[in-house]
Write a protein that holds these residues in place. Structure first.
Motif, PDB file in Angstrom:
ATOM      1  N   ASN A  93      22.010 -38.863 -25.026  1.00 53.77           N
ATOM      2  CA  ASN A  93      21.809 -39.115 -26.638  1.00 53.77           C
ATOM      3  C   ASN A  93      20.661 -38.360 -26.978  1.00 53.77           C
ATOM      4  N   LEU A  94      19.683 -37.579 -26.099  1.00 57.02           N
ATOM      5  CA  LEU A  94      18.548 -37.068 -26.274  1.00 57.02           C
ATOM      6  C   LEU A  94      18.687 -35.586 -26.550  1.00 57.02           C
ATOM      7  N   ILE A  95      17.939 -34.952 -27.320  1.00 55.93           N
ATOM      8  CA  ILE A  95      17.877 -33.420 -27.373  1.00 55.93           C
ATOM      9  C   ILE A  95      16.252 -33.164 -27.273  1.00 55.93           C
ATOM     10  N   ILE A  96      15.719 -32.207 -26.412  1.00 57.52           N
ATOM     11  CA  ILE A  96      14.312 -31.929 -26.690  1.00 57.52           C
ATOM     12  C   ILE A  96      14.183 -30.550 -26.730  1.00 57.52           C
ATOM     13  N   VAL A  97      13.329 -30.204 -28.057  1.00 57.20           N
ATOM     14  CA  VAL A  97      13.075 -28.707 -28.272  1.00 57.20           C
ATOM     15  C   VAL A  97      11.764 -28.636 -28.040  1.00 57.20           C
ATOM     16  N   VAL A  98      11.492 -27.449 -27.451  1.00 55.81           N
ATOM     17  CA  VAL A  98       9.963 -26.985 -27.561  1.00 55.81           C
ATOM     18  C   VAL A  98       9.821 -25.506 -28.079  1.00 55.81           C
TER      19      VAL A  98
ATOM     20  N   GLU B 132       8.914 -26.101 -38.084  1.00 54.30           N
ATOM     21  CA  GLU B 132      10.120 -25.773 -38.957  1.00 54.30           C
ATOM     22  C   GLU B 132      11.188 -25.312 -38.110  1.00 54.30           C
ATOM     23  N   LEU B 133      10.776 -24.392 -37.095  1.00 56.70           N
ATOM     24  CA  LEU B 133      11.955 -23.856 -36.210  1.00 56.70           C
ATOM     25  C   LEU B 133      12.435 -24.959 -35.355  1.00 56.70           C
ATOM     26  N   SER B 134      11.503 -25.775 -34.695  1.00 55.02           N
ATOM     27  CA  SER B 134      11.912 -26.992 -33.917  1.00 55.02           C
ATOM     28  C   SER B 134      12.880 -27.810 -34.485  1.00 55.02           C
ATOM     29  N   ASP B 135      12.353 -28.209 -35.849  1.00 54.75           N
ATOM     30  CA  ASP B 135      13.185 -29.401 -36.494  1.00 54.75           C
ATOM     31  C   ASP B 135      14.473 -28.937 -37.072  1.00 54.75           C
ATOM     32  N   ARG B 136      14.631 -27.532 -37.397  1.00 57.15           N
ATOM     33  CA  ARG B 136      15.755 -27.029 -37.902  1.00 57.15           C
ATOM     34  C   ARG B 136      16.814 -27.005 -36.755  1.00 57.15           C
ATOM     35  N   ALA B 137      16.341 -26.364 -35.731  1.00 59.46           N
ATOM     36  CA  ALA B 137      17.283 -26.049 -34.647  1.00 59.46           C
ATOM     37  C   ALA B 137      17.596 -27.246 -34.121  1.00 59.46           C
ATOM     38  N   GLY B 138      16.747 -28.371 -33.624  1.00 57.02           N
ATOM     39  CA  GLY B 138      17.194 -29.570 -33.125  1.00 57.02           C
ATOM     40  C   GLY B 138      18.058 -30.382 -34.063  1.00 57.02           C
ATOM     41  N   SER B 139      18.027 -30.205 -35.358  1.00 53.03           N
ATOM     42  CA  SER B 139      18.739 -31.014 -36.284  1.00 53.03           C
ATOM     43  C   SER B 139      20.221 -30.395 -36.449  1.00 53.03           C
ATOM     44  N   ARG B 140      20.279 -29.115 -36.298  1.00 47.16           N
ATOM     45  CA  ARG B 140      21.586 -28.326 -36.164  1.00 47.16           C
ATOM     46  C   ARG B 140      22.226 -28.641 -34.776  1.00 47.16           C
ATOM     47  N   TYR B 141      21.477 -28.865 -33.724  1.00 49.26           N
ATOM     48  CA  TYR B 141      22.178 -29.197 -32.721  1.00 49.26           C
ATOM     49  C   TYR B 141      22.698 -30.851 -32.791  1.00 49.26           C
TER      50      TYR B 141
ATOM     51  N   MET C   8      23.496 -32.232 -35.258  1.00 43.38           N
ATOM     52  CA  MET C   8      24.780 -32.335 -36.139  1.00 43.38           C
ATOM     53  C   MET C   8      25.886 -31.250 -35.669  1.00 43.38           C
ATOM     54  N   GLN C   9      25.853 -30.456 -34.974  1.00 39.91           N
ATOM     55  CA  GLN C   9      26.891 -29.491 -34.824  1.00 39.91           C
ATOM     56  C   GLN C   9      26.962 -29.077 -33.470  1.00 39.91           C
ATOM     57  N   GLY C  10      26.163 -29.418 -32.615  1.00 38.41           N
ATOM     58  CA  GLY C  10      26.264 -29.315 -31.149  1.00 38.41           C
ATOM     59  C   GLY C  10      26.090 -27.909 -30.509  1.00 38.41           C
TER      60      GLY C  10
END
Length: 408
Positions: A184-189, A357-366, A368-370
Motif C-alpha cells: 500500500n506504500l510508495i516512497i519517493v526521493v 513539488e516534484l515528489s508530491d506530484r509524481a507520488g500523487s500520480r502514481y 492514482m494512476q499506477g
C-alpha cells in the motif's frame, strides 16, 4: 527528468534526481485516505496522520522529533486526502539520512500513546472548528457531501465531532495495521541525490518488518446527483460563497482529461480568462474566483467557485451561467485555447522545479494512476491537445448540467 524505479523491501520506490537542486525531499504515500472508512470510523485516517507525529521507538515524543528537524532547518509535514495520506521531510542533501530515519520510525514504529490520543482529540476538534469559521472551506466541505452524498467519498476527511471523540488506541492500531503495509506504500526521493546506494540500504533495513499485504478495501463509489440544481446554506457571512459542479471527464480517458484541464484554464487561471475578467475586472463582484477540472479513479467534475457581494449573488451566478452557456454553445476561441494551453504548460514546468513539488506530484500520480511519466513526456502530451478536442468538451458546461451550492 530522470526516473529510477525500484522495489526495495517489497515497496515501490521512485528516485527523481535533480542535479541542480539544493534540497532533497523524501516522501511516503499510503493508500490510507477517507474512502477506506465507514460512517462510524469517519476521520480515522486523518487522526492517524496526526498521531504519527507523536513519536516512535527511536524518536519517542513530538518534542524530540521537532527539535531534531528544527535543528537541521527541515520542512516536515503531512496531509490526508480521500485516497491517500502522505508524509514528507525536505532538507538540505547532507541531512537526507535524518529525514528518512524520521519517516521510517513514524510509519513502522508509531507508539500511539493513549494520553496523546486524548490530547489530540481537542486539537482536531479545533481544526474542525477552524474550518467552520472559514466560509470558503466550510462551503467546500458541505458541497462535497451534497454532490457525493453521505458516503465515504462525501463525508469530511476530518470526520465529525462524534467520530473524532470516539477514536481510541485500538481503532488506530487496527487502521494502521490494515493499511500501512508494503503493498500500500510508495516512497519517493526527489532532489539532490547523494549516495543513493546508502538510501536504498536504509530503506531495505527500516521497512523490512512491515506487514506485506493490506486487508482493507476502499468503499465502492456510487454516482449520486442532487435532485435540485441549486441549494444554499444560510450562515452569517460578510460575502456569499458559491461553488458550481458539472460532471467532467474520467481520469482513465487521459487525452480528454488533459483537454478538460485546458478548458478549465481558459475559464479562470489567467487574468484574461473569462471568469476573472468578467466577474472581477468588469463587474467588480468578487475578489477571488476560480475554476478547475478535478478527476480521480471514481468521479470527475468541473468546479467553479467565487466569493461574491451578498447583494449581488444572483447577478454573479447569472453571469457564471451566462459564461458557461456561451462556452457550451460556441466553445472558447482559438486565441483563448492557445493562451490557456501555453499557460498550463508553463505552470506545469514551474510546479515541478522544486524537490517537494516534484515528489508530491509524481507520488500523487502514481497513487492514482499506477505510473509516472517524465516531465518532457507530460509536456508533449499537453502540446498535442488540439482545439477540436477542447471544443468537443464544451457542451459539458451547459447550465442544465451545473449544480450550485452557496453559503449566504
Amino acid at each position: 527528468m530522470h526516473i529510477i524505479q525500484k522495489t526495495i523491501s517489497g515497496i515501490k520506490t521512485i528516485f527523481l534526481p535533480m542535479e541542480s537542486s539544493t534540497t532533497i525531499t523524501t516522501q511516503i504515500f499510503c493508500h490510507a485516505g477517507s474512502i477506506y472508512e465507514t460512517k462510524e470510523t469517519n476521520g480515522l485516517s486523518h487522526f492517524l496522520e496526526h498521531m504519527f507525529f507523536k513519536g516512535g521507538k527511536k524518536y519517542p515524543t513530538s518534542e524530540v522529533l521537532n527539535k531534531l528537524l528544527d535543528g537541521i532547518g527541515a520542512e516536515f509535514n503531512a496531509y490526508t486526502s480521500d485516497y491517500f495520506a502522505s508524509y514528507y521531510v525536505k532538507s538540505s542533501p547532507e541531512y537526507r539520512a535524518t529525514g528518512l530515519d524520521v519517516l521510517a520510525d513514524m510509519i513502522c514504529h508509531a507508539t500511539l500513546p493513549v494520553e496523546e490520543i486524548e490530547k489530540e482529540k481537542d486539537v482536531i476538534l479545533q481544526e474542525l472548528q477552524m474550518y467552520k469559521d472559514q466560509p470558503r472551506q466550510w462551503m467546500l466541505m458541505n458541497a462535497k457531501k451534497r454532490y457525493q452524498w453521505d458516503n465515504a467519498y462525501g463525508r469530511p476527511i476530518l470526520g465529525s465531532e462524534d467520530t473524532i471523540k470516539a477514536v481510541n488506541q485500538e481503532s488506530l492500531i487496527a487502521h494502521k495495521s490494515a493499511l500501512y503495509t508494503k503493498d500500500n506504500l510508495i516512497i519517493v526521493v526527489a532532489g539532490k541525490l547523494i549516495n543513493q546506494e546508502a538510501i536504498e540500504t536504509t530503506l531495505e533495513q527500516e521497512f523490512a518488518h512491515l506487514r506485506t499485504k493490506s486487508n482493507l478495501q476502499k468503499t465502492l463509489y456510487t454516482w449520486y446527483k442532487p435532485s435540485e440544481l441549486q441549494s444554499q446554506l444560510v450562515q452569517w457571512v460578510h460575502q456569499s460563497h458559491v461553488i458550481c459542479f458539472a460532471e467532467g471527464i474520467s481520469l482513465k480517458d487521459e487525452e480528454a482529461c488533459k483537454a478538460s484541464k485546458i478548458l478549465a484554464n481558459a475559464l479562470w487561471w489567467t487574468c484574461s480568462a473569462r471568469l476573472y475578467s468578467e466577474l472581477r475586472e468588469k463587474l467588480w463582484l468578487c475578489y477571488y474566483v476560480g475554476a478547475w477540472h478535478s478527476a480521480n479513479n471514481d468521479f470527475w467534475q468541473f468546479q467553479m467557485y467565487a466569493g461574491l457581494d451578498k447583494d449581488k449573488l444572483q447577478l454573479g451566478l447569472d453571469k457564471m451561467m451566462e459564461i458557461c452557456k456561451s462556452i457550451a454553445h460556441e466553445s472558447i476561441t482559438q486565441d483563448e485555447f492557445q493562451l490557456a494551453k501555453s499557460n498550463y504548460i508553463g505552470m506545469l514546468q514551474m510546479w515541478l522545479e522544486s524537490s517537494d513539488e516534484l515528489s508530491d506530484r509524481a507520488g500523487s500520480r502514481y497513487m492514482m494512476q499506477g505510473d509516472i511519466l517524465p516531465l518532457e513526456e507530460i509536456i508533449q502530451q499537453y502540446q498535442a491537445v488540439t482545439y477540436d478536442q477542447v471544443r468537443d468538451l464544451s457542451s459539458l458546461l451547459s447550465p442544465n448540467r451545473i449544480y450550485t451550492y452557496s453559503i449566504v
